[in-house]
Design an enzyme around this catalytic site. Structure first.
Site: not given
Ligand code: HPA
Length: 273
Positions: A85, A211, A113
Site C-alpha cells: 500500500y 495487509m 499485526a
C-alpha cells in the site's frame, strides 16, 4: 539487469560484509522491540547502502538488515518492511525474501499485526498462521517465471510449515502463552475493512486479516523456503457488535503487549528448531 541478477548482486554484497550465512530470517512487524534487543548484533546495514533495496518512504521508519546471534544462532532480521500500500511493486515487497533464500537462510519467521475475526480472539492475543486466503488483486509471481527462483505453478499445501506450527504451539505452551491457530486473509489495504467485509471474511473461513505477509509467503513457497507466521491481534473485528473505534496510540500499545509474547515464542523457537 534481470531480477535474478539483482538478487545475486545483493546477496554477494551482503555475504561479503557479514562473512557467513544466516540460518534464520526474521521479518519484524510492529511491537517486536524486545526481539531486536535480544540480538547480539554483528552488522546493521541500512537499506540505502544495500544494492537494489528500495528506499523506505515512511519518515522515522527504520529500514535495515540486522545480522547477529540469537542463542548462538546466526540470524538476519528485517527491521522495516515494504508494504504494497506504500506504492512498492510486488517484486519490491518480496525482494528481501528472495535475497534471504540466496543468503542460505533455512527458515523464515514473519511477525505481523492483524485484525481478529473470530469471536474468541481478543485484542492483544497472538496467533500462529496455519493457512491463508489471498485477496490481493496482484500476485508476486505474475509474469514470466524464472525457473532459477522456483516453478511456474508452485503448490500452496504446507506453505505454513506444519513442523514450525507444532514447534510454535509447543514453546508457547511451555512459556504459558496462549497461542491461537489462525487463517490469514491477505488484503492490500491501506484502509481497514468495512463491517460487511469483516463479516464476509469470517464467513469464508478467515480468522485474522492483515495487509502484508501473503506476498512474502507466496514467494517463500515458490523458493521452497520453510516459513512460519506469528500475528499480533491489534483490534477485535468480530462479531461486528464488538468493533470499536481505536486510536493509533491504543493500537501501538496493544501491538507492543502482543509483541512481547511473539518475541518470547520466536526466540524459543530459534533455540529449538
Ligand atoms: N485489517 C487489516 N489489517 C490490519 C487490521 C485490520 O483490521 N488490524 C491490523 N492490521
Amino acid at each position: 539487469m534481470s531480477y535474478f541478477n539483482q538478487i545475486q548482486e545483493t546477496t554477494s554484497y551482503l555475504l561479503n560484509i557479514v562473512g557467513r550465512k544466516p540460518e534464520v530470517a526474521v521479518v519484524l512487524g510492529s511491537g517486536l522491540g524486545r526481539f531486536a534487543d535480544k540480538i547480539e548484533i554483528t552488522h546493521r546495514i541500512p537499506y540505502e547502502d544495500i544494492p537494489h533495496f528500495p528506499p523506505t518512504t515512511v519518515k522515522g521508519h527504520e529500514g535495515a538488515l540486522v545480522f547477529g546471534l540469537i542463542n548462538g544462532r546466526f540470524i538476519v532480521a528485517q527491521a522495516g518492511r515494504y508494504h504494497y500500500y506504500e506504492g512498492y511493486s510486488m517484486n519490491e515487497v518480496t525482494f528481501p525474501v528472495r535475497v534471504f533464500k540466496f543468503l542460505g537462510v533455512q527458515v523464515l519467521l514473519i511477525a505481523s499485526a492483524v485484525g481478529g475475526i473470530h469471536e474468541n480472539f481478543e485484542a492483544g492475543d497472538i496467533t500462529v498462521v496455519t493457512d491463508h486466503i489471498n485477496l490481493h488483486h496482484e500476485n508476486p509471481l505474475n509474469g514470466p517465471n524464472d525457473e532459477r527462483l522456483g516453478p511456474r505453478f508452485p503448490d500452496m499445501k504446507d506453505a505454513y510449515s506444519p513442523r514450525l506450527i507444532d514447534l510454535a504451539l509447543e514453546v508457547a505452551k511451555n512459556c504459558n502463552i496462549n497461542l491461537h491457530k489462525s487463517v490469514y486473509a491477505g488484503l492490500p489495504g491501506p484502509n481497514l475493512e468495512t463491517k460487511a467485509e469483516y463479516n464476509f471474511l469470517n464467513i469464508i473461513g478467515a480468522t485474522v486479516v492483515g495487509m502484508s505477509t501473503v506476498p512474502e509467503i507466496i514467494v517463500a513457497k515458490h523458493m521452497a523456503l520453510e516459513s512460519c507466521v506469528l500475528t499480533a491481534i491489534t483490534n477485535k473485528c468480530f462479531p461486528i457488535s464488538a468493533i470499536k473505534e481505536v486510536t493509533h496510540d491504543e493500537v501501538i500499545e496493544v501491538a507492543q503487549k502482543a509483541g512481547e509474547k511473539i518475541s518470547t515464542v520466536a526466540i524459543e523457537m530459534i533455540d529449538k528448531m
